[in-house]
Design an enzyme around this catalytic site. Structure first.
Site, PDB file in Angstrom:
ATOM      1  N   SER A  37      93.414  59.976 -24.028  1.00  0.00           N
ATOM      2  CA  SER A  37      94.708  59.308 -24.137  1.00  0.00           C
ATOM      3  C   SER A  37      95.802  60.329 -24.458  1.00  0.00           C
ATOM      4  O   SER A  37      95.992  61.300 -23.726  1.00  0.00           O
ATOM      5  CB  SER A  37      94.621  58.192 -25.185  1.00  0.00           C
ATOM      6  OG  SER A  37      95.774  57.374 -25.147  1.00  0.00           O
ATOM      7  N   GLU A  47      92.563  58.940 -15.475  1.00  0.00           N
ATOM      8  CA  GLU A  47      92.300  57.580 -15.953  1.00  0.00           C
ATOM      9  C   GLU A  47      93.507  57.071 -16.719  1.00  0.00           C
ATOM     10  O   GLU A  47      94.371  57.854 -17.137  1.00  0.00           O
ATOM     11  CB  GLU A  47      91.041  57.554 -16.825  1.00  0.00           C
ATOM     12  CG  GLU A  47      91.132  58.353 -18.105  1.00  0.00           C
ATOM     13  CD  GLU A  47      91.611  57.542 -19.300  1.00  0.00           C
ATOM     14  OE1 GLU A  47      91.389  56.325 -19.362  1.00  0.00           O
ATOM     15  OE2 GLU A  47      92.212  58.163 -20.193  1.00  0.00           O
ATOM     16  N   HIS A  91      89.879  55.455 -21.768  1.00  0.00           N
ATOM     17  CA  HIS A  91      90.166  54.042 -22.056  1.00  0.00           C
ATOM     18  C   HIS A  91      89.154  53.186 -21.304  1.00  0.00           C
ATOM     19  O   HIS A  91      89.268  53.001 -20.089  1.00  0.00           O
ATOM     20  CB  HIS A  91      91.579  53.682 -21.604  1.00  0.00           C
ATOM     21  CG  HIS A  91      92.657  54.462 -22.280  1.00  0.00           C
ATOM     22  ND1 HIS A  91      93.222  55.588 -21.725  1.00  0.00           N
ATOM     23  CD2 HIS A  91      93.266  54.272 -23.482  1.00  0.00           C
ATOM     24  CE1 HIS A  91      94.160  56.057 -22.542  1.00  0.00           C
ATOM     25  NE2 HIS A  91      94.202  55.293 -23.615  1.00  0.00           N
TER      26      HIS A  91
END
Length: 321
Positions: free
Chosen positions: A119, A214, A283
């Protein structure tokens, strides 16, 4: 402090041993204390000693876990403390970009250690890999994954920290969008964060890489826009293959459920390498897969007798003995 040689040689951190001390830090947003506790207890059950960064539970105004200086202090201390064998972030959120200009790359180069995050951590991981060569791990975080019973994909985590060889495939969600074979340095992270660094001195160095991308909660048209931005910035030139993550909640309400995949194939119709999707790293809904960024890997996407047999294989250990 961020000046360093370009294109540095790969640096593998030492492998973990039973009882190794693992520092848990929060370079971005704060996490809930109960989730930190559950995650640290899970690390202890795996046989490691979990050590809190001084400002791990801090809450500065707004959404950060501490001031920029406090977060830098915890990061530098975790790398500089010889008793700490590895570093795992508590969570992502937002705020790592405030640290980029003042990270002591010399300190980190002299003290390479496995460190885990995803992230918001993407900008830090790419910086350290690009400037120091340090292999890093796109994988589970303490208050996001270790705190959940099904949050960590143990085979890939164990192989990553112990130096074992492994591969991931359909059991880990990997599916072929375009068959083919590619190899290169595994690299990438959260798509939104990679795009956010474009036009800055900290933009990702993607050429020659096997690229993993992602994200979570972005609609197909937003993924389209970010991919186009990467294309226009030249960041997909020289990429050998592209692997998309699970892309959790990346759908438009009421739209065709195949819209995301169809869009990816349209936007990347010029791209000659293989394209995969679905790999659960970052995630994810469950079983967060650890991907070692900086090592050589190969992607094989073939359709044999109508049966999809995708595989991402790591060609070398991510740590040294």
């Amino acid at each position: 402090m961020t000046s360093s040689c370009s294109n540095p040689s790969m640096v593998k951190p030492p492998r973990l041993q039973p009882g190794s001390r693992i520092a848990v830090i929060a370079p971005a947003s704060s996490a809930k204390s109960e989730r930190i506790e559950l995650g640290m207890e899970a690390l202890r059950k795996l046989g490691y000693e979990a050590v809190e960064g001084r400002h791990l539970r801090g809450r500065s105004p707004q959404y950060f876990s501490g001031t920029v200086q406090e977060r830098l202090e915890d990061l530098h201390h975790a790398f500089g403390d010889a008793s700490i064998a590895a570093i795992i972030c508590s969570r992502g959120g937002y705020g790592s970009n405030y640290l980029l200009e003042n990270i002591d790359l010399s300190l980190i180069s002299k003290n390479p250690k496995p460190w885990f995050g995803y992230s918001d951590m993407t900008v830090l991981q790419n910086l350290l890999l690009d400037r120091t060569g340090l292999v890093s791990f796109h994988g589970p975080m303490v208050a996001a994954d270790f705190c959940r019973e099904d949050g960590v994909h143990r085979p890939s985590f164990d192989a990553a920290v112990a130096g074992g060889a492994t591969s991931v495939g359909s059991a880990e969600g990997l599916r072929a969008l375009r068959p083919g074979h590619a190899s290169g340095t595994l690299y990438g992270g959260c798509l939104s964060m990679i795009v956010s660094a474009l036009g800055t001195p900290f933009a990702a160095e993607t050429e020659g890489k096997l690229l993993f991308l992602e994200d979570i909660g972005v609609k197909p048209y937003q993924v389209d826009r970010m991919l186009r931005q990467l294309i226009l910035a030249g960041k997909l030139d020289g990429v050998s293959g592209i692997i998309f993550g699970e892309m959790l909640d990346c759908a438009s309400p009421g739209a065709d459920p195949d819209l995301l995949e169809a869009m990816i194939l349209r936007v990347l119709d010029w791209f000659e390498g293989p394209i995969a999707i679905g790999l659960r790293s970052g995630h994810v809904s469950r079983d967060n897969v650890t991907l070692p960024f900086g090592i050589q890997a190969e992607l094989k996407l073939s359709v044999d007798a109508g049966e999809d047999k995708p595989m991402l294989r790591f060609l070398e250990p991510a740590v040294r003995n």
